[in-house]
Design a protein around this motif. Structure first.
Motif, PDB file in Angstrom:
ATOM      1  N   VAL A  63       0.839  -1.200   0.000  1.00  0.00           N
ATOM      2  CA  VAL A  63       0.000   0.000   0.000  1.00  0.00           C
ATOM      3  C   VAL A  63       0.872   1.248   0.000  1.00  0.00           C
ATOM      4  O   VAL A  63       0.597   2.217  -0.709  1.00  0.00           O
ATOM      5  CB  VAL A  63      -0.956  -0.009   1.210  1.00  0.00           C
ATOM      6  CG1 VAL A  63      -1.695   1.314   1.330  1.00  0.00           C
ATOM      7  CG2 VAL A  63      -1.950  -1.150   1.085  1.00  0.00           C
ATOM      8  N   GLN A  64       1.952   1.232   0.780  1.00  0.00           N
ATOM      9  CA  GLN A  64       2.870   2.369   0.781  1.00  0.00           C
ATOM     10  C   GLN A  64       3.516   2.553  -0.583  1.00  0.00           C
ATOM     11  O   GLN A  64       3.675   3.687  -1.052  1.00  0.00           O
ATOM     12  CB  GLN A  64       3.932   2.164   1.864  1.00  0.00           C
ATOM     13  CG  GLN A  64       3.386   2.255   3.280  1.00  0.00           C
ATOM     14  CD  GLN A  64       4.401   1.866   4.332  1.00  0.00           C
ATOM     15  OE1 GLN A  64       5.404   1.214   4.028  1.00  0.00           O
ATOM     16  NE2 GLN A  64       4.155   2.254   5.574  1.00  0.00           N
ATOM     17  N   ARG A  65       3.879   1.448  -1.237  1.00  0.00           N
ATOM     18  CA  ARG A  65       4.475   1.555  -2.568  1.00  0.00           C
ATOM     19  C   ARG A  65       3.491   2.170  -3.560  1.00  0.00           C
ATOM     20  O   ARG A  65       3.872   3.030  -4.370  1.00  0.00           O
ATOM     21  CB  ARG A  65       4.923   0.175  -3.068  1.00  0.00           C
ATOM     22  CG  ARG A  65       5.698   0.225  -4.381  1.00  0.00           C
ATOM     23  CD  ARG A  65       5.769  -1.120  -5.053  1.00  0.00           C
ATOM     24  NE  ARG A  65       4.467  -1.581  -5.502  1.00  0.00           N
ATOM     25  CZ  ARG A  65       3.881  -1.162  -6.641  1.00  0.00           C
ATOM     26  NH1 ARG A  65       4.487  -0.282  -7.415  1.00  0.00           N
ATOM     27  NH2 ARG A  65       2.706  -1.623  -6.977  1.00  0.00           N
ATOM     28  N   ARG A  66       2.256   1.745  -3.525  1.00  0.00           N
ATOM     29  CA  ARG A  66       1.264   2.265  -4.461  1.00  0.00           C
ATOM     30  C   ARG A  66       1.040   3.762  -4.256  1.00  0.00           C
ATOM     31  O   ARG A  66       0.843   4.511  -5.216  1.00  0.00           O
ATOM     32  CB  ARG A  66      -0.047   1.502  -4.308  1.00  0.00           C
ATOM     33  CG  ARG A  66       0.033   0.065  -4.790  1.00  0.00           C
ATOM     34  CD  ARG A  66      -1.257  -0.668  -4.523  1.00  0.00           C
ATOM     35  NE  ARG A  66      -1.191  -2.041  -5.019  1.00  0.00           N
ATOM     36  CZ  ARG A  66      -2.157  -2.931  -4.856  1.00  0.00           C
ATOM     37  NH1 ARG A  66      -3.263  -2.592  -4.206  1.00  0.00           N
ATOM     38  NH2 ARG A  66      -2.029  -4.149  -5.327  1.00  0.00           N
ATOM     39  N   GLN A  67       1.054   4.197  -3.003  1.00  0.00           N
ATOM     40  CA  GLN A  67       0.890   5.625  -2.756  1.00  0.00           C
ATOM     41  C   GLN A  67       2.138   6.403  -3.169  1.00  0.00           C
ATOM     42  O   GLN A  67       2.039   7.541  -3.635  1.00  0.00           O
ATOM     43  CB  GLN A  67       0.542   5.855  -1.290  1.00  0.00           C
ATOM     44  CG  GLN A  67      -0.820   5.281  -0.919  1.00  0.00           C
ATOM     45  CD  GLN A  67      -1.238   5.623   0.485  1.00  0.00           C
ATOM     46  OE1 GLN A  67      -1.762   6.693   0.766  1.00  0.00           O
ATOM     47  NE2 GLN A  67      -1.003   4.686   1.397  1.00  0.00           N
ATOM     48  N   LEU A  68       3.294   5.785  -3.024  1.00  0.00           N
ATOM     49  CA  LEU A  68       4.532   6.434  -3.455  1.00  0.00           C
ATOM     50  C   LEU A  68       4.545   6.654  -4.967  1.00  0.00           C
ATOM     51  O   LEU A  68       5.090   7.651  -5.444  1.00  0.00           O
ATOM     52  CB  LEU A  68       5.735   5.596  -3.030  1.00  0.00           C
ATOM     53  CG  LEU A  68       7.119   6.110  -3.420  1.00  0.00           C
ATOM     54  CD1 LEU A  68       7.378   7.493  -2.831  1.00  0.00           C
ATOM     55  CD2 LEU A  68       8.200   5.119  -2.979  1.00  0.00           C
ATOM     56  N   VAL A  69       3.933   5.746  -5.722  1.00  0.00           N
ATOM     57  CA  VAL A  69       3.897   5.870  -7.177  1.00  0.00           C
ATOM     58  C   VAL A  69       3.255   7.183  -7.606  1.00  0.00           C
ATOM     59  O   VAL A  69       3.639   7.769  -8.626  1.00  0.00           O
ATOM     60  CB  VAL A  69       3.160   4.659  -7.799  1.00  0.00           C
ATOM     61  CG1 VAL A  69       2.824   4.906  -9.271  1.00  0.00           C
ATOM     62  CG2 VAL A  69       4.020   3.403  -7.678  1.00  0.00           C
ATOM     63  N   THR A  70       2.287   7.698  -6.841  1.00  0.00           N
ATOM     64  CA  THR A  70       1.683   8.990  -7.170  1.00  0.00           C
ATOM     65  C   THR A  70       2.276  10.129  -6.341  1.00  0.00           C
ATOM     66  O   THR A  70       2.334  11.270  -6.805  1.00  0.00           O
ATOM     67  CB  THR A  70       0.154   8.944  -6.962  1.00  0.00           C
ATOM     68  OG1 THR A  70      -0.146   8.370  -5.677  1.00  0.00           O
ATOM     69  CG2 THR A  70      -0.511   8.114  -8.045  1.00  0.00           C
ATOM     70  N   ALA A  71       2.732   9.840  -5.119  1.00  0.00           N
ATOM     71  CA  ALA A  71       3.290  10.900  -4.272  1.00  0.00           C
ATOM     72  C   ALA A  71       4.625  11.417  -4.810  1.00  0.00           C
ATOM     73  O   ALA A  71       4.923  12.614  -4.722  1.00  0.00           O
ATOM     74  CB  ALA A  71       3.464  10.391  -2.839  1.00  0.00           C
ATOM     75  N   TRP A  72       5.445  10.519  -5.364  1.00  0.00           N
ATOM     76  CA  TRP A  72       6.759  10.914  -5.882  1.00  0.00           C
ATOM     77  C   TRP A  72       6.639  11.885  -7.058  1.00  0.00           C
ATOM     78  O   TRP A  72       7.258  12.957  -7.035  1.00  0.00           O
ATOM     79  CB  TRP A  72       7.521   9.640  -6.234  1.00  0.00           C
ATOM     80  CG  TRP A  72       8.682   9.774  -7.163  1.00  0.00           C
ATOM     81  CD1 TRP A  72       8.738   9.353  -8.454  1.00  0.00           C
ATOM     82  CD2 TRP A  72       9.958  10.351  -6.885  1.00  0.00           C
ATOM     83  NE1 TRP A  72       9.972   9.625  -9.002  1.00  0.00           N
ATOM     84  CE2 TRP A  72      10.742  10.232  -8.041  1.00  0.00           C
ATOM     85  CE3 TRP A  72      10.520  10.944  -5.752  1.00  0.00           C
ATOM     86  CZ2 TRP A  72      12.049  10.697  -8.128  1.00  0.00           C
ATOM     87  CZ3 TRP A  72      11.827  11.409  -5.832  1.00  0.00           C
ATOM     88  CH2 TRP A  72      12.574  11.286  -6.996  1.00  0.00           C
ATOM     89  N   PRO A  73       5.834  11.602  -8.094  1.00  0.00           N
ATOM     90  CA  PRO A  73       5.674  12.588  -9.167  1.00  0.00           C
ATOM     91  C   PRO A  73       5.041  13.893  -8.678  1.00  0.00           C
ATOM     92  O   PRO A  73       5.364  14.969  -9.200  1.00  0.00           O
ATOM     93  CB  PRO A  73       4.764  11.879 -10.180  1.00  0.00           C
ATOM     94  CG  PRO A  73       4.948  10.427  -9.897  1.00  0.00           C
ATOM     95  CD  PRO A  73       5.160  10.334  -8.426  1.00  0.00           C
TER      96      PRO A  73
END
Length: 301
Positions: A268-278
């Motif tokens: 779940v953290q990885r999936r949120q990072l996919v949008t938080a990073w950009p």
């Protein structure tokens, strides 16, 4: 797989609700090993019962009980009862199983949630401040800079690009203010909110505190975009420090080893990072990185 409560737990649930339980349906969901049941009583009423099983869930259930006892708002579930126990505390709240749980999202629902959060953030609270509730959670881009291996293993950015942008990310993260006077939830995601007949209701209040509204809102936005909603800057323009802090939170954790008692958390953290990073890259005026995983991530439900 969560099973039926045994005879001892069923007797405790009966005592907690004040009436005999005639049906208990195990429910999946959540990211902790707490046991969860939707129960129906002999008088036809229903409730949602959680039972703690670990040190973490014991602390969480006790904290959630304290918060719900203090709140008297329509956007929190009704507290039915709490029975403390050294090993397996029980918490009973209203049953929201028939409410609408996103995704999918539509513009009207997004606005309803946004309006509810604005109303919540306009409220003052006697809850402890952010720094007391979330002490020790300051791992972010500085943590990544000290040891980038776990973050780089996610494949979101090449090492050279990370080296180029880390100074700007750390500087923005350092400017983030987390203290504030608002009632904040700090675990806003689709699995923690629903649309009931009375409006939007937030559940799982164990991380609630007195904090900064923009930071609380910022933690919802990456998961909203991940599930097909608008980009975070449509809610929080001109807040690069929020984007940096939120993305750093996930960046420092998503690549770490799986948590045995909560094996779904890292994904779940990885999936949120996919949008938080950009989002952080756009907010800081940096060119978006070339992702090794283009496109939107699947939902977390």
């Amino acid at each position: 797989m969560i099973g039926q409560p045994d005879a001892v737990v069923r007797a405790r649930i009966d005592a907690l609700l004040g009436v005999r339980c005639v049906e208990s349906i195990p429910t999946e969901g959540g990211y902790s090993p707490a046991a969860r049941w939707r129960v129906r009583t002999a008088d036809g009423e229903t409730a949602f019962v959680k039972m703690a099983c670990t040190d973490h869930t014991r602390r969480a259930l006790r904290t959630e009980h304290v918060v719900l006892r203090e709140l008297s708002v329509d956007f929190a579930p009704r507290l039915i009862g709490f029975e403390d126990d050294a090993e397996h505390p029980l918490l009973a709240i209203e049953d929201l199983g028939c409410a609408h749980w996103p995704p999918p999202w539509d513009p009207a629902l997004v606005e309803q949630v946004r309006d509810t959060l604005a109303r919540m953030h306009a409220m003052s609270t006697s809850l402890p401040p952010f720094e007391d509730v979330h002490s020790g959670e300051d791992h972010g881009w500085r943590t990544v800079a000290a040891d980038p291996a776990a973050f780089l293993a996610l494949g979101l950015v090449p090492p050279k690009r990370l080296d180029e942008v880390l100074p700007a990310l750390i500087a923005a993260e350092d400017r983030a203010v987390l203290a504030g006077d608002s009632l904040t939830h700090f675990d806003i995601r689709s699995d923690n909110l629903c649309l009931a007949s009375r409006g939007v209701v937030l559940i799982d209040w164990n991380l609630a505190c007195r904090g900064r509204a923009e930071m609380d809102l910022g933690f919802w936005l990456p998961s909203l975009e991940m599930e097909g909603g608008p980009q975070p800057e449509s809610f929080l323009p001109d807040h690069p420090e929020v984007a940096a802090w939120v993305s750093g939170f996930f960046a420092a954790r998503a690549g770490l080893p799986v948590i045995p008692d909560a094996p779904r958390v890292r994904e779940v953290q990885r999936r949120q990072l996919v949008t938080a990073w950009p989002w952080a890259m756009r907010a800081l005026g940096l060119a978006p990185p070339r992702s090794a995983q283009p496109g939107r991530s699947p939902t977390n439900r």
